[in-house]
Motif scaffolding. Sequence first.
Motif, PDB file in Angstrom:
ATOM      1  N   PHE A  36      90.063 -20.859  70.337  1.00 40.67           N
ATOM      2  CA  PHE A  36      91.001 -20.525  71.404  1.00 40.67           C
ATOM      3  C   PHE A  36      92.433 -20.856  70.999  1.00 40.67           C
ATOM      4  O   PHE A  36      93.367 -20.097  71.281  1.00 40.67           O
ATOM      5  CB  PHE A  36      90.637 -21.284  72.684  1.00 40.67           C
ATOM      6  CG  PHE A  36      89.374 -20.807  73.354  1.00 40.67           C
ATOM      7  CD1 PHE A  36      89.038 -19.463  73.377  1.00 40.67           C
ATOM      8  CD2 PHE A  36      88.521 -21.710  73.978  1.00 40.67           C
ATOM      9  CE1 PHE A  36      87.882 -19.018  74.010  1.00 40.67           C
ATOM     10  CE2 PHE A  36      87.367 -21.280  74.611  1.00 40.67           C
ATOM     11  CZ  PHE A  36      87.043 -19.928  74.633  1.00 40.67           C
ATOM     12  N   GLN A  37      92.615 -21.996  70.343  1.00 41.39           N
ATOM     13  CA  GLN A  37      93.952 -22.387  69.896  1.00 41.39           C
ATOM     14  C   GLN A  37      94.493 -21.371  68.892  1.00 41.39           C
ATOM     15  O   GLN A  37      95.651 -20.953  68.972  1.00 41.39           O
ATOM     16  CB  GLN A  37      93.893 -23.788  69.269  1.00 41.39           C
ATOM     17  CG  GLN A  37      95.250 -24.395  68.953  1.00 41.39           C
ATOM     18  CD  GLN A  37      95.844 -25.154  70.130  1.00 41.39           C
ATOM     19  OE1 GLN A  37      95.286 -25.144  71.232  1.00 41.39           O
ATOM     20  NE2 GLN A  37      96.961 -25.807  69.920  1.00 41.39           N
ATOM     21  N   ALA A  38      93.644 -20.961  67.951  1.00 46.54           N
ATOM     22  CA  ALA A  38      94.062 -19.980  66.943  1.00 46.54           C
ATOM     23  C   ALA A  38      94.383 -18.639  67.576  1.00 46.54           C
ATOM     24  O   ALA A  38      95.185 -17.859  67.028  1.00 46.54           O
ATOM     25  CB  ALA A  38      92.974 -19.821  65.877  1.00 46.54           C
ATOM     26  N   ALA A  39      93.757 -18.338  68.720  1.00 46.84           N
ATOM     27  CA  ALA A  39      93.998 -17.070  69.407  1.00 46.84           C
ATOM     28  C   ALA A  39      95.258 -17.109  70.274  1.00 46.84           C
ATOM     29  O   ALA A  39      95.580 -16.123  70.942  1.00 46.84           O
ATOM     30  CB  ALA A  39      92.787 -16.712  70.267  1.00 46.84           C
ATOM     31  N   GLY A  40      95.971 -18.230  70.270  1.00 48.63           N
ATOM     32  CA  GLY A  40      97.227 -18.319  70.988  1.00 48.63           C
ATOM     33  C   GLY A  40      97.170 -19.031  72.321  1.00 48.63           C
ATOM     34  O   GLY A  40      98.166 -19.088  73.044  1.00 48.63           O
ATOM     35  N   HIS A  41      96.011 -19.604  72.674  1.00 50.82           N
ATOM     36  CA  HIS A  41      95.902 -20.342  73.924  1.00 50.82           C
ATOM     37  C   HIS A  41      96.297 -21.806  73.721  1.00 50.82           C
ATOM     38  O   HIS A  41      96.256 -22.332  72.610  1.00 50.82           O
ATOM     39  CB  HIS A  41      94.469 -20.278  74.451  1.00 50.82           C
ATOM     40  CG  HIS A  41      93.977 -18.886  74.689  1.00 50.82           C
ATOM     41  ND1 HIS A  41      94.570 -18.032  75.599  1.00 50.82           N
ATOM     42  CD2 HIS A  41      92.968 -18.170  74.115  1.00 50.82           C
ATOM     43  CE1 HIS A  41      93.935 -16.872  75.594  1.00 50.82           C
ATOM     44  NE2 HIS A  41      92.967 -16.925  74.696  1.00 50.82           N
ATOM     45  N   ARG A  42      96.672 -22.462  74.817  1.00 50.27           N
ATOM     46  CA  ARG A  42      96.965 -23.890  74.779  1.00 50.27           C
ATOM     47  C   ARG A  42      95.745 -24.627  75.312  1.00 50.27           C
ATOM     48  O   ARG A  42      95.349 -24.435  76.465  1.00 50.27           O
ATOM     49  CB  ARG A  42      98.196 -24.216  75.626  1.00 50.27           C
ATOM     50  CG  ARG A  42      98.657 -25.660  75.491  1.00 50.27           C
ATOM     51  CD  ARG A  42     100.009 -25.863  76.146  1.00 50.27           C
ATOM     52  NE  ARG A  42      99.924 -25.788  77.601  1.00 50.27           N
ATOM     53  CZ  ARG A  42     100.983 -25.956  78.410  1.00 50.27           C
ATOM     54  NH1 ARG A  42     102.177 -26.159  77.879  1.00 50.27           N
ATOM     55  NH2 ARG A  42     100.843 -25.874  79.720  1.00 50.27           N
ATOM     56  N   VAL A  43      95.137 -25.473  74.466  1.00 49.41           N
ATOM     57  CA  VAL A  43      93.828 -26.046  74.750  1.00 49.41           C
ATOM     58  C   VAL A  43      93.925 -27.551  74.986  1.00 49.41           C
ATOM     59  O   VAL A  43      94.667 -28.261  74.296  1.00 49.41           O
ATOM     60  CB  VAL A  43      92.852 -25.766  73.588  1.00 49.41           C
ATOM     61  CG1 VAL A  43      91.479 -26.381  73.861  1.00 49.41           C
ATOM     62  CG2 VAL A  43      92.710 -24.260  73.356  1.00 49.41           C
ATOM     63  N   HIS A  44      93.152 -28.024  75.955  1.00 49.02           N
ATOM     64  CA  HIS A  44      93.017 -29.465  76.203  1.00 49.02           C
ATOM     65  C   HIS A  44      91.530 -29.734  76.386  1.00 49.02           C
ATOM     66  O   HIS A  44      90.894 -29.182  77.292  1.00 49.02           O
ATOM     67  CB  HIS A  44      93.799 -29.858  77.459  1.00 49.02           C
ATOM     68  CG  HIS A  44      94.019 -31.324  77.615  1.00 49.02           C
ATOM     69  ND1 HIS A  44      95.139 -31.864  78.221  1.00 49.02           N
ATOM     70  CD2 HIS A  44      93.256 -32.395  77.237  1.00 49.02           C
ATOM     71  CE1 HIS A  44      95.054 -33.185  78.224  1.00 49.02           C
ATOM     72  NE2 HIS A  44      93.922 -33.526  77.633  1.00 49.02           N
ATOM     73  N   VAL A  45      90.957 -30.574  75.518  1.00 41.91           N
ATOM     74  CA  VAL A  45      89.542 -30.949  75.609  1.00 41.91           C
ATOM     75  C   VAL A  45      89.444 -32.273  76.361  1.00 41.91           C
ATOM     76  O   VAL A  45      90.119 -33.246  76.014  1.00 41.91           O
ATOM     77  CB  VAL A  45      88.908 -31.069  74.208  1.00 41.91           C
ATOM     78  CG1 VAL A  45      87.471 -31.575  74.310  1.00 41.91           C
ATOM     79  CG2 VAL A  45      88.942 -29.725  73.492  1.00 41.91           C
ATOM     80  N   GLU A 375      85.788 -12.317  71.423  1.00 43.28           N
ATOM     81  CA  GLU A 375      86.107 -11.100  72.178  1.00 43.28           C
ATOM     82  C   GLU A 375      85.469 -11.131  73.558  1.00 43.28           C
ATOM     83  O   GLU A 375      86.089 -10.724  74.545  1.00 43.28           O
ATOM     84  CB  GLU A 375      85.615  -9.869  71.408  1.00 43.28           C
ATOM     85  CG  GLU A 375      86.452  -9.501  70.205  1.00 43.28           C
ATOM     86  CD  GLU A 375      85.861  -8.323  69.438  1.00 43.28           C
ATOM     87  OE1 GLU A 375      84.850  -7.744  69.922  1.00 43.28           O
ATOM     88  OE2 GLU A 375      86.406  -7.976  68.382  1.00 43.28           O
ATOM     89  N   ARG A 376      84.241 -11.618  73.636  1.00 44.90           N
ATOM     90  CA  ARG A 376      83.554 -11.684  74.930  1.00 44.90           C
ATOM     91  C   ARG A 376      84.231 -12.679  75.862  1.00 44.90           C
ATOM     92  O   ARG A 376      84.339 -12.451  77.071  1.00 44.90           O
ATOM     93  CB  ARG A 376      82.081 -12.036  74.729  1.00 44.90           C
ATOM     94  CG  ARG A 376      81.294 -10.934  74.045  1.00 44.90           C
ATOM     95  CD  ARG A 376      79.831 -11.273  73.876  1.00 44.90           C
ATOM     96  NE  ARG A 376      79.142 -11.514  75.152  1.00 44.90           N
ATOM     97  CZ  ARG A 376      77.827 -11.639  75.270  1.00 44.90           C
ATOM     98  NH1 ARG A 376      77.053 -11.533  74.192  1.00 44.90           N
ATOM     99  NH2 ARG A 376      77.278 -11.852  76.457  1.00 44.90           N
ATOM    100  N   TRP A 377      84.713 -13.798  75.312  1.00 50.81           N
ATOM    101  CA  TRP A 377      85.446 -14.769  76.130  1.00 50.81           C
ATOM    102  C   TRP A 377      86.746 -14.151  76.657  1.00 50.81           C
ATOM    103  O   TRP A 377      87.091 -14.324  77.832  1.00 50.81           O
ATOM    104  CB  TRP A 377      85.740 -16.025  75.328  1.00 50.81           C
ATOM    105  CG  TRP A 377      84.631 -17.016  75.324  1.00 50.81           C
ATOM    106  CD1 TRP A 377      83.745 -17.271  74.314  1.00 50.81           C
ATOM    107  CD2 TRP A 377      84.265 -17.909  76.386  1.00 50.81           C
ATOM    108  NE1 TRP A 377      82.847 -18.251  74.676  1.00 50.81           N
ATOM    109  CE2 TRP A 377      83.139 -18.667  75.932  1.00 50.81           C
ATOM    110  CE3 TRP A 377      84.756 -18.145  77.663  1.00 50.81           C
ATOM    111  CZ2 TRP A 377      82.524 -19.632  76.734  1.00 50.81           C
ATOM    112  CZ3 TRP A 377      84.151 -19.112  78.465  1.00 50.81           C
ATOM    113  CH2 TRP A 377      83.057 -19.842  77.995  1.00 50.81           C
ATOM    114  N   GLU A 378      87.464 -13.445  75.794  1.00 50.89           N
ATOM    115  CA  GLU A 378      88.730 -12.838  76.226  1.00 50.89           C
ATOM    116  C   GLU A 378      88.480 -11.810  77.330  1.00 50.89           C
ATOM    117  O   GLU A 378      89.250 -11.717  78.297  1.00 50.89           O
ATOM    118  CB  GLU A 378      89.440 -12.175  75.043  1.00 50.89           C
ATOM    119  CG  GLU A 378      89.882 -13.139  73.947  1.00 50.89           C
ATOM    120  CD  GLU A 378      91.040 -14.048  74.366  1.00 50.89           C
ATOM    121  OE1 GLU A 378      91.461 -13.999  75.533  1.00 50.89           O
ATOM    122  OE2 GLU A 378      91.515 -14.819  73.510  1.00 50.89           O
TER     123      GLU A 378
END
Length: 386
Positions: A36-45, A375-378
Motif C-alpha cells: 500500500f505504501q509503494a502504491a502511494g497510500h499513507r499507512v499506519h500499522v 488491484e482487487r484492494w484498490e
Amino acid sequence: MTVTSVRTGRDLFLLANTVDELGGVTAWTHQMARLFQAAGHRVHVIGVHEAELKLTLPADLGYDVTSLYPAHPPTPRPIRGLARLNPVAHHRETLRLAGRARAVARLTEIFRTARPGAVAVVTQVWPMEWVREADTSGLRIIGMSHESYAYTKACHRYRSVRRNYPSVDRWLALTQEDADDWIADGMHNVGAMPNALAHLPEVPSPRTAKVVCSIGRLADQKGIDMLVDTWARVAPHRPGWTLRIYGAGADEPDLRAQCTRLGLNASVRWMGPTDDVPGALAGSAVFVQSSRGEGFPLALMEAMASAVPCAAFDCAPGVREIVRDGEDGLLAPPGDISALADRLLRLTGNPRMRDAIGERARVNVQRFSEERVLERWEELFALLER
C-alpha cells in the motif's frame, strides 16, 4: 465525503492483534503495508499489544507502527459472588478499565489524523473490541478474519464476529466459499479477498535434498503433533530422509517429547523460527502442512512458488483454493494421518511426480501475485467511496 484519488493516496490503518508477533497474520500485515505504501497510500500499522515471540522486522519500515499496550492487556474478569467484597478485585478491574480507556483514546487520536477517504482494515477479530469504542467518524471500516468460517464458528471468535462486524462497511473472508458460508449464516456486506503471494524466488528449489519441511507455529492449530505421528509412518520407509520443522511456540517441549517416544530423533530436526523461508524451501524437496485449521496459508503459497510439491490436510477452503489436488499438490482429508502419510510417501518416493507437481505449482500459484491482489484492494477502496 470527498473522494481521494489513488494518485494522491489514501490514509490506511491496518489493525492487528500485534505489530510484531512471529506469525502469518503479522507477516501479511506488513506485506500489505509495504504494498500500500509503494502504491502511494499513507499507512499506519496498529497492534493491540507488543508480542513476546517477535517477528524480525527492518529497523525502518517506512510507515508508522503503534502498539496500544506494551504487553497483553488484562483479560476482563466479571466480579461476582464473594469477589464483590474483595477490594483487590475491584482495584484490578478499575486499572483494567483505565488502561482500556487510554488505549481507546490513543486509537481515536490516531484516527483523527486521517484525511477524507481514509480506511481502517481490521485484519483480525480481536482489535474490533477497541475500534468499536473509538471515534471512527469519517472512516470506512473493513473487517477481516484470517481463518476459515468453520474454524471461527467452532471457537469464541464467532461471537465477536456476530457482535462487532454487522455494522462495518465490508466484511472480508479469505475465499468466496467462506464468504458464502457467512452470508448463509445471516451476515451481510460480505466479500472475499485472498492473501497475496509474498515472494517468487528467481531460482526454484532443485528438489534434490532428501528433506521434507514444515513451517509454522508450534501450536495446536498447526497440528505439528499430527505431523510427528504422520512421520512415524513415513520414516521407516524412507531411510535417509529428514523432516525439518521450522517454527517456535509453547508446544515445543511436548512435541520434542512425542518425537523421542516415537523413536524419531534421528530423522527429525527442530530448526527453530527462520527469517529465511526461501532458503529453507530451497533446501527441501517436499513441503507438508498438517494444520487443524487455516485461512489462506502463506507458507503453502511460498512453498509452491519455490516449486516444492506440497502435501496438506484439506482443512479449509483457502487450502483447496490454493492447491488443486492431484495437479499442483496433494491433499488429504482433515486429520487423516494415514492419508497424509500416503501423500508424503508418494512424493518422497517418486522424483518425476515431485518435479511435475512442483513445476505446475510454481506456475499456478502466481494467480495470487501481489499485483493482482493489490488491484482487487484498490477496486474495493474505490467501491466503498461511492
